[in-house]
Design a protein around this motif. Structure first.
Motif, PDB file in Angstrom:
ATOM      1  N   GLU A 118      12.777  11.610  -3.359  1.00 33.50           N
ATOM      2  CA  GLU A 118      13.621  10.806  -4.416  1.00 33.50           C
ATOM      3  C   GLU A 118      13.451   9.295  -3.746  1.00 33.50           C
ATOM      4  N   PRO A 119      13.515   9.115  -2.408  1.00 34.89           N
ATOM      5  CA  PRO A 119      13.434   7.596  -2.128  1.00 34.89           C
ATOM      6  C   PRO A 119      11.899   7.032  -2.631  1.00 34.89           C
ATOM      7  N   LEU A 120      11.140   8.008  -2.305  1.00 32.87           N
ATOM      8  CA  LEU A 120       9.628   7.572  -2.527  1.00 32.87           C
ATOM      9  C   LEU A 120       9.458   7.212  -4.076  1.00 32.87           C
ATOM     10  N   VAL A 121      10.110   8.247  -5.012  1.00 33.95           N
ATOM     11  CA  VAL A 121      10.050   7.837  -6.446  1.00 33.95           C
ATOM     12  C   VAL A 121      10.871   6.683  -6.923  1.00 33.95           C
ATOM     13  N   ALA A 122      11.908   6.247  -6.056  1.00 31.14           N
ATOM     14  CA  ALA A 122      12.770   5.013  -6.615  1.00 31.14           C
ATOM     15  C   ALA A 122      11.979   4.032  -6.187  1.00 31.14           C
ATOM     16  N   THR A 123      11.491   4.218  -4.958  1.00 30.42           N
ATOM     17  CA  THR A 123      10.759   2.634  -4.391  1.00 30.42           C
ATOM     18  C   THR A 123       9.442   2.474  -5.554  1.00 30.42           C
ATOM     19  N   VAL A 124       8.701   3.604  -6.203  1.00 31.14           N
ATOM     20  CA  VAL A 124       7.494   3.242  -6.836  1.00 31.14           C
ATOM     21  C   VAL A 124       8.129   3.090  -8.156  1.00 31.14           C
ATOM     22  N   ARG A 125       8.972   3.493  -8.694  1.00 28.50           N
ATOM     23  CA  ARG A 125       9.659   3.417  -9.944  1.00 28.50           C
ATOM     24  C   ARG A 125      10.420   1.907 -10.268  1.00 28.50           C
ATOM     25  N   HIS A 126      11.025   1.405  -9.053  1.00 23.92           N
ATOM     26  CA  HIS A 126      11.628   0.121  -9.343  1.00 23.92           C
ATOM     27  C   HIS A 126      11.025  -1.014  -8.673  1.00 23.92           C
ATOM     28  N   ARG A 127       9.765  -0.796  -8.121  1.00 25.81           N
ATOM     29  CA  ARG A 127       8.848  -1.872  -7.651  1.00 25.81           C
ATOM     30  C   ARG A 127       9.811  -3.265  -7.038  1.00 25.81           C
ATOM     31  N   LEU A 128      10.599  -3.003  -6.218  1.00 21.16           N
ATOM     32  CA  LEU A 128      11.336  -4.088  -5.819  1.00 21.16           C
ATOM     33  C   LEU A 128      10.759  -5.066  -4.898  1.00 21.16           C
TER      34      LEU A 128
END
Ligand code: FAD
Length: 478
Positions: A234-244
């Protein structure tokens, strides 16, 4: 100095939905109770299944009784260890019911009992086997170590559990940096893995055709899958999805900066104000160090693709946070979260009181932005040594004016006469929590700040008649 500011501007867009809050709180408490029942039922189930698979026959002799009790202790200990892992797995069902810090509090409380059970398991089994073979427990342990192929792994596992529990005791933990404690904690996974082989070779836990086999397979695989999913995927997906990425760093006061981040799909994080993420700034020397920081403003969304900004406010308290004050714009950021119940999701009443101290003021700022209340039904109390330490104070004043909340600044040195959340001057003037917020007993009370200060604020809230289910606090320590 204490100052009072009050406005009566109405905010007709947000009527206070009392019934929704009461219903939401009831449902959350029922979920928390169900989870507690499920947790204890899992220990009972582990023992009941062992009995159902013929475990009780061992009680016919003294040696058998020792061995049987050792097995019961091992089953209960292993079940508690898996529960501890689930509590630290950041499962949304647990986080939304009890909050991240209470889940970790429960996780910590289980540490010693599970260690005692695992120690009892080793001692009782060695005594039981020894009696059956005419050996003392120590010789039996040595013989098991030498003769049973996987037993040395079980002993290594026990040693690792001891190391993890001992370094987690508050007095010992304070002597080490957070990173050391974190690294030792990761050994729990090694301890669980090294405990499993002897359960195949000597224990009958995974024996074909038993109920226990299915129970343990389900909970071991389920726990492993939950950890991999919620702590890694989930953290990997969130990092890729939100591209902060870092947009800018703004000084807010002595030793504190706000870090503004730009990203995508931030509309999916709406309503997160006051919750926290675990941030990893992918800059040289900082990427390996994850930090929990709360949002200090609601996510701002600019367009329908969810492009927008997030903001955190960070106080320079150590080497890691000092580095963050010098971040360059464009730095990529990895995230885990949002976590915690320091948000509207915890509301149960129409009135709300928000109390923040030092850097703990910043999630209060985020919560104040959108949490629903009628003008006049919210009180904000900010505590700092000086006005300069009331971080984001101007924004909070502006929000209070716009939304019709009553604001108090409680500044000045601490009272010398024992722990109190107020200043010396406020204590001398006889101020109590109810002097600032007369409806406090019928309010949700949000408290965020240093742990000693927070304990004092929480105990005064309890003394003022605030029931535990209306008290919401975020701990900034580990
Ligand atoms: C849920 C939560 C929300 C938080 N929100 C904020 C916030 O909005 N703004 C803010 O300034 N601070 C916040 N903190 C505290 C912040 O995470 C730590 O101060 C920061 O990580 C310290 O990093 P450091 O490397 O500078 O610390 P160090 O030099 O390693 O130590 C300085 C102090 O920070 C503590 N610390 C270090 N790492 C952590 C960690 N991962 N978790 C908790 N404490 C740690 C240490 O015990 C020590 O007391 C929050 C903490 C938690 C648990």
């Amino acid at each position: 100095m204490n100052s009072l500011l009050r406005t009566t501007v109405r905010d007709p867009a947000r009527p206070a939905p009392v019934e929704r809050f009461r219903g939401q709180s009831r449902r959350r408490l029922v979920r928390a109770d169900l989870l507690t029942v499920l947790a204890w039922a899992s220990v009972a189930a582990a023992i009941a299944l062992w009995l159902a698979d013929g475990g009780a026959t061992g009680f016919s002799t003294l040696a058998g009784t020792f061995t049987a009790l050792g097995i019961v202790a091992g089953l209960a200990g292993m079940d508690l260890v898996l529960l501890m892992l689930l509590l630290a797995a950041r499962l949304p069902v647990i986080d939304n019911a009890v909050g991240h810090d209470r889940a970790l509090e429960f996780h910590r409380k289980l540490g010693k009992p599970s260690l005692y059970l695992l120690l009892a398991h080793g001692i009782l089994i060695a005594a039981g086997y020894g009696m059956a073979e005419g050996l003392n427990p120590v010789s039996e342990l040595v013989s098991l170590w030498v003769q049973v192929p996987d037993m040395w792994l079980a002993i290594v596992s026990l040693a690792l559990f001891i190391a993890v529990v001992v370094t987690s005791l508050v007095a010992v933990r304070r002597r080490f940096p957070y990173e050391f404690w974190y690294a030792v904690h990761l050994l729990t996974y090694v301890a669980v893995l090294t405990a499993i082989p002897h359960q195949f070779s000597t224990g009958a836990l995974f024996a074909e055709g038993t109920w226990q086999r299915w129970y343990w397979l389900v909970i071991c695989i389920g726990t492993g899958a939950a950890l991999v999913h919620y702590r890694v995927l989930e953290p990997l997906v969130a990092t890729v999805r939100h591209r902060l990425t870092v947009r800018r760093v703004v000084t807010e006061g002595p030793g504190a900066v706000s870090i503004e981040l730009a990203g995508r799909h931030l509309d999916e994080l709406a309503g997160s104000g006051g919750r926290f993420f675990i941030w990893r700034f992918l800059a040289p020397g900082a990427w390996w160090h994850p930090h929990p920081f709360s949002l200090s403003a609601e996510p701002a969304v600019f367009d329908s693709s969810g492009r927008g900004t997030l903001r955190i406010t960070v106080r320079n308290l150590g080497r890691g946070s000092a580095q963050l004050t010098r971040l360059r714009s464009g730095t990529r950021v990895a995230i885990e979260g949002p976590y915690g119940l320091f948000s509207t999701a915890a509301r149960s009443r129409n009135h709300v009181v928000m109390i923040g101290a030092g850097i703990g003021i910043t999630p209060i700022r985020a919560l104040l932005e959108r949490t629903p209340f009628e003008p006049g039904n919210a009180t904000v109390i900010l505590r700092g040594h000086s006005e300069a330490e009331l971080y984001l104070g101007t924004e909070i004043l502006d929000l209070c004016r716009r939304r019709g909340a009553t604001l108090f600044h409680v500044t000045g040195p601490r009272s010398a006469g024992g722990p109190t959340w107020q200043s010396e001057a406020a204590v001398r003037s006889g101020h109590r929590l109810a002097s600032y917020a007369p409806d406090v007993a019928d309010s949700d009370v949000y408290i965020c700040g240093p742990s000693t200060w927070a304990r004092s604020a929480i105990s005064e809230a309890r003394a003022a008649g605030v029931p535990d289910e209306q008290l919401h606090y975020e701990r900034f320590d580990w």
